[in-house]
Design a protein around this motif. Structure first.
Motif, PDB file in Angstrom:
ATOM      1  N   GLY A  32       0.829  -1.210   0.000  1.00  0.00           N
ATOM      2  CA  GLY A  32       0.000   0.000   0.000  1.00  0.00           C
ATOM      3  C   GLY A  32       0.860   1.254   0.000  1.00  0.00           C
ATOM      4  O   GLY A  32       0.574   2.230  -0.701  1.00  0.00           O
ATOM      5  N   PHE A  35       2.363   1.586  -3.478  1.00  0.00           N
ATOM      6  CA  PHE A  35       1.340   2.027  -4.421  1.00  0.00           C
ATOM      7  C   PHE A  35       1.081   3.529  -4.252  1.00  0.00           C
ATOM      8  O   PHE A  35       0.975   4.273  -5.237  1.00  0.00           O
ATOM      9  CB  PHE A  35       0.059   1.226  -4.176  1.00  0.00           C
ATOM     10  CG  PHE A  35      -1.012   1.476  -5.190  1.00  0.00           C
ATOM     11  CD1 PHE A  35      -1.040   0.749  -6.370  1.00  0.00           C
ATOM     12  CD2 PHE A  35      -1.986   2.431  -4.971  1.00  0.00           C
ATOM     13  CE1 PHE A  35      -2.032   0.982  -7.320  1.00  0.00           C
ATOM     14  CE2 PHE A  35      -2.978   2.662  -5.907  1.00  0.00           C
ATOM     15  CZ  PHE A  35      -2.999   1.936  -7.086  1.00  0.00           C
ATOM     16  N   THR A  36       0.993   3.974  -2.996  1.00  0.00           N
ATOM     17  CA  THR A  36       0.741   5.385  -2.723  1.00  0.00           C
ATOM     18  C   THR A  36       1.907   6.247  -3.203  1.00  0.00           C
ATOM     19  O   THR A  36       1.700   7.338  -3.763  1.00  0.00           O
ATOM     20  CB  THR A  36       0.524   5.582  -1.210  1.00  0.00           C
ATOM     21  OG1 THR A  36      -0.435   4.626  -0.769  1.00  0.00           O
ATOM     22  CG2 THR A  36       0.011   6.969  -0.916  1.00  0.00           C
ATOM     23  N   PHE A  38       3.912   5.539  -5.645  1.00  0.00           N
ATOM     24  CA  PHE A  38       3.847   5.511  -7.110  1.00  0.00           C
ATOM     25  C   PHE A  38       2.826   6.523  -7.635  1.00  0.00           C
ATOM     26  O   PHE A  38       3.131   7.332  -8.520  1.00  0.00           O
ATOM     27  CB  PHE A  38       3.474   4.088  -7.559  1.00  0.00           C
ATOM     28  CG  PHE A  38       3.296   3.931  -9.035  1.00  0.00           C
ATOM     29  CD1 PHE A  38       4.393   3.967  -9.886  1.00  0.00           C
ATOM     30  CD2 PHE A  38       2.035   3.761  -9.582  1.00  0.00           C
ATOM     31  CE1 PHE A  38       4.227   3.830 -11.260  1.00  0.00           C
ATOM     32  CE2 PHE A  38       1.864   3.625 -10.951  1.00  0.00           C
ATOM     33  CZ  PHE A  38       2.963   3.664 -11.789  1.00  0.00           C
ATOM     34  N   ILE A  39       1.624   6.494  -7.059  1.00  0.00           N
ATOM     35  CA  ILE A  39       0.553   7.397  -7.476  1.00  0.00           C
ATOM     36  C   ILE A  39       0.959   8.870  -7.260  1.00  0.00           C
ATOM     37  O   ILE A  39       0.702   9.734  -8.095  1.00  0.00           O
ATOM     38  CB  ILE A  39      -0.739   7.113  -6.672  1.00  0.00           C
ATOM     39  CG1 ILE A  39      -1.283   5.734  -7.022  1.00  0.00           C
ATOM     40  CG2 ILE A  39      -1.789   8.189  -6.897  1.00  0.00           C
ATOM     41  CD1 ILE A  39      -1.915   5.641  -8.364  1.00  0.00           C
ATOM     42  N   SER A  46       0.797  12.789 -15.025  1.00  0.00           N
ATOM     43  CA  SER A  46      -0.117  11.978 -15.844  1.00  0.00           C
ATOM     44  C   SER A  46      -1.414  12.735 -16.110  1.00  0.00           C
ATOM     45  O   SER A  46      -1.902  12.759 -17.243  1.00  0.00           O
ATOM     46  CB  SER A  46      -0.440  10.660 -15.132  1.00  0.00           C
ATOM     47  OG  SER A  46       0.718   9.882 -14.986  1.00  0.00           O
ATOM     48  N   MET A 129      -1.307  17.782  -8.151  1.00  0.00           N
ATOM     49  CA  MET A 129      -2.374  16.803  -8.294  1.00  0.00           C
ATOM     50  C   MET A 129      -1.975  15.385  -7.879  1.00  0.00           C
ATOM     51  O   MET A 129      -2.826  14.581  -7.486  1.00  0.00           O
ATOM     52  CB  MET A 129      -2.950  16.815  -9.714  1.00  0.00           C
ATOM     53  CG  MET A 129      -3.731  18.080 -10.024  1.00  0.00           C
ATOM     54  SD  MET A 129      -5.059  18.482  -8.831  1.00  0.00           S
ATOM     55  CE  MET A 129      -6.427  17.547  -9.528  1.00  0.00           C
ATOM     56  N   VAL A 132      -2.899  15.383  -4.398  1.00  0.00           N
ATOM     57  CA  VAL A 132      -4.360  15.419  -4.249  1.00  0.00           C
ATOM     58  C   VAL A 132      -4.955  14.031  -4.491  1.00  0.00           C
ATOM     59  O   VAL A 132      -5.799  13.562  -3.716  1.00  0.00           O
ATOM     60  CB  VAL A 132      -4.984  16.458  -5.222  1.00  0.00           C
ATOM     61  CG1 VAL A 132      -6.492  16.300  -5.286  1.00  0.00           C
ATOM     62  CG2 VAL A 132      -4.606  17.868  -4.799  1.00  0.00           C
ATOM     63  N   LEU A 137      -7.393   9.034  -2.395  1.00  0.00           N
ATOM     64  CA  LEU A 137      -7.398   7.567  -2.276  1.00  0.00           C
ATOM     65  C   LEU A 137      -7.291   7.110  -0.826  1.00  0.00           C
ATOM     66  O   LEU A 137      -7.862   6.098  -0.439  1.00  0.00           O
ATOM     67  CB  LEU A 137      -6.236   6.951  -3.061  1.00  0.00           C
ATOM     68  CG  LEU A 137      -6.369   6.904  -4.578  1.00  0.00           C
ATOM     69  CD1 LEU A 137      -5.156   6.236  -5.183  1.00  0.00           C
ATOM     70  CD2 LEU A 137      -7.632   6.159  -4.988  1.00  0.00           C
TER      71      LEU A 137
ATOM     72  N   THR B 136     -13.346   4.742  -3.634  1.00  0.00           N
ATOM     73  CA  THR B 136     -13.081   6.160  -3.431  1.00  0.00           C
ATOM     74  C   THR B 136     -14.375   6.956  -3.538  1.00  0.00           C
ATOM     75  O   THR B 136     -14.642   7.849  -2.733  1.00  0.00           O
ATOM     76  CB  THR B 136     -12.059   6.651  -4.474  1.00  0.00           C
ATOM     77  OG1 THR B 136     -10.882   5.858  -4.368  1.00  0.00           O
ATOM     78  CG2 THR B 136     -11.696   8.102  -4.239  1.00  0.00           C
ATOM     79  N   PRO B 142      -9.986   2.155   0.105  1.00  0.00           N
ATOM     80  CA  PRO B 142      -9.893   1.285  -1.070  1.00  0.00           C
ATOM     81  C   PRO B 142      -9.441  -0.137  -0.750  1.00  0.00           C
ATOM     82  O   PRO B 142      -8.581  -0.346   0.110  1.00  0.00           O
ATOM     83  CB  PRO B 142      -8.878   2.000  -1.964  1.00  0.00           C
ATOM     84  CG  PRO B 142      -9.044   3.429  -1.620  1.00  0.00           C
ATOM     85  CD  PRO B 142      -9.332   3.437  -0.132  1.00  0.00           C
ATOM     86  N   LEU B 144      -7.589  -2.088  -2.106  1.00  0.00           N
ATOM     87  CA  LEU B 144      -6.154  -2.229  -2.266  1.00  0.00           C
ATOM     88  C   LEU B 144      -5.411  -2.115  -0.949  1.00  0.00           C
ATOM     89  O   LEU B 144      -4.386  -2.754  -0.728  1.00  0.00           O
ATOM     90  CB  LEU B 144      -5.709  -1.081  -3.166  1.00  0.00           C
ATOM     91  CG  LEU B 144      -4.384  -1.163  -3.798  1.00  0.00           C
ATOM     92  CD1 LEU B 144      -4.513  -2.000  -5.045  1.00  0.00           C
ATOM     93  CD2 LEU B 144      -3.929   0.239  -4.167  1.00  0.00           C
ATOM     94  N   PHE B 145      -5.915  -1.226  -0.070  1.00  0.00           N
ATOM     95  CA  PHE B 145      -5.224  -0.974   1.184  1.00  0.00           C
ATOM     96  C   PHE B 145      -5.746  -1.873   2.304  1.00  0.00           C
ATOM     97  O   PHE B 145      -5.128  -2.010   3.340  1.00  0.00           O
ATOM     98  CB  PHE B 145      -5.378   0.490   1.592  1.00  0.00           C
ATOM     99  CG  PHE B 145      -4.804   1.441   0.601  1.00  0.00           C
ATOM    100  CD1 PHE B 145      -3.488   1.324   0.182  1.00  0.00           C
ATOM    101  CD2 PHE B 145      -5.572   2.465   0.057  1.00  0.00           C
ATOM    102  CE1 PHE B 145      -2.952   2.192  -0.746  1.00  0.00           C
ATOM    103  CE2 PHE B 145      -5.041   3.337  -0.872  1.00  0.00           C
ATOM    104  CZ  PHE B 145      -3.730   3.202  -1.276  1.00  0.00           C
TER     105      PHE B 145
ATOM    106  N   LEU C 137     -13.337  14.863  -3.895  1.00  0.00           N
ATOM    107  CA  LEU C 137     -12.169  15.611  -3.422  1.00  0.00           C
ATOM    108  C   LEU C 137     -12.405  16.214  -2.042  1.00  0.00           C
ATOM    109  O   LEU C 137     -11.481  16.330  -1.243  1.00  0.00           O
ATOM    110  CB  LEU C 137     -11.812  16.739  -4.395  1.00  0.00           C
ATOM    111  CG  LEU C 137     -11.139  16.350  -5.701  1.00  0.00           C
ATOM    112  CD1 LEU C 137     -10.826  17.587  -6.510  1.00  0.00           C
ATOM    113  CD2 LEU C 137      -9.855  15.572  -5.431  1.00  0.00           C
TER     114      LEU C 137
END
Lengths: 200, 200, 200
Positions: A32, A35-36, A38-39, A46, A129, A132, A137, B136, B142, B144-145, C137
């Motif tokens: 987790g 993943f966080t 990475f995001i 992106s 972002m 954000v 998430l 979300t 999520p 995933l976590f 958000l």
């Protein structure tokens, strides 16, 4: 490898670390956290490229960005107790990171032929972002709404860059001035606990 | 109609059911449940294709996927009391679903000419991001976590597929081995309540 | 400047106001309110165009939409105490807005050659996803799940438009009928507190 490319890779590395550290206190396992991270690292750029239709996305076209993220995650996992104590250091890196990514986003948008108004928004999006999306998430109030002069500092820097560019200032001085403005606003705001007014 | 296409439609059907059932206990009406089922079914593949710039998105280019989702929602609405009791059956279908969608995402990315590193991430995203977007939107931590070996099982299967593909193993055996690995990891983890370590 | 374009700009203006007002009661500063207004105004149309691959996005190709948003934010900041009291007026504008944006989204999708099933979903997304992204958000249960006949009214209007279009009704009468249906459903549902049934 030119300087801008090197700085972008380094920025990605630090964004991955700050993203992985963000979930340290909560019930997330190593995956987790990775993943966080990475995001956080790829989210802003992106979103900018998807909105502009600028394919391929930076990290999909060049896997070195994936390796920079991977290195950041490994660093976090190996040295999490050390890294977690370096909060001040990371505040500095994060501030450098958002300042640099803002101007990078502005320049990319202009280069692709988009209007300055669009470039200013894309600069800010590139910088903030990722954080954000990470906060959304993990069900945290997004950083944007908590640290008032976070995204607005980026927007101010982007506007300064576009203004100086309009008046024909050379790129290098402009780059330095705009990045300096973002860092300055952020440091002053945090140091003196300044924030913008709210709607009544 | 070949086997892969049939399996993809069936997977979409089951993802829609599991998405609609996910909001059963909360204050959502039929439309909200349908919307959630829809998002769950298309979310992962759509995000993958948007990131890759692979247009048109699968369900936009082929409306049979919309009908598969619609059939899943009708099934849920008509038989919600039955379907809700079949939790073990759905755990199996969900596990089959994520395993299959992972490898499908990997193969699509490779076919479009992307690097293996990118294909691994896209495989995992195809399988789990529909559920992440669903959670979300409905303000839930999520999946995933929460389920630690959920996304990481997909990533492991994707990496195995890429490794075996690199060493020249035939597609069919590779497909079966990778899907089997994902299912095996998931079943063992759930059976023995295994989870990955957390950051200190 | 034709009527449709003018209405689209006016709709964007009002969406920005309603988005900025949505965070009035919470701990958001002026920048946060502006950011939220911006996301609300561009979110639905941007998501539609990204899903369809219809580049450039409306507000990126035509900066007048950015100025419409900017005008909406300035209006909110200058007259927030007045504007906040006009809740009934804004309910009307929001209802007009979602009705109009739904049909606009349907027409754009058909014009780009997409199937009616896809056009119906894109119409609804254009109208409601800006609000959904805003609520996600700001960690609020999305409007879609709270106001049951919000998104479903849009979907009903989209389906009516497609049905009448299929039977060859002229565009102007069709446009008016479909918009009227959305407004009517919404007004009746709110007036008589109607809502859809939930899953048992």
């Amino acid at each position: 490898m030119d300087l801008q490319y090197a700085l972008e890779l380094i920025g990605t590395y630090f964004f991955a670390i700050s993203g992985a550290l963000a979930v340290q206190d909560r019930e997330h396992d190593l995956f987790g956290a990775g993943f966080t991270g990475f995001i956080t690292a790829i989210g802003g750029g992106s979103l900018r490229d998807i909105l502009l239709g600028a394919y391929p996305l930076v990290w999909i076209g060049n896997v070195n960005f994936l390796y920079a993220i991977f290195a950041g995650l490994i660093t976090t996992f190996l040295f999490s107790s050390v890294v977690g104590r370096l909060r001040k250091t990371f505040f500095l890196f994060d501030t450098l990171g958002i300042a640099f990514f803002t101007i990078l986003g502005v320049e990319k948008s202009l280069l692709l032929g988009f209007r300055p108004e669009v470039a200013a928004i894309m600069g800010m999006f590139s910088a903030v972002m990722g954080g954000v999306i990470r906060d959304t998430l993990t069900n945290v109030m997004p950083i944007l709404f908590r640290k008032e002069v976070y995204a607005s500092a980026c927007l101010a820097g982007a506007v300064l860059y576009l203004g100086l560019d309009y008046f024909g200032l050379g790129r290098n001085i402009n780059l330095l001035s705009s990045i300096a403005l973002i860092i300055l606003i952020r440091l002053i705001a945090v140091r003196f606990k300044l924030s913008l007014p709210t709607l009544k």
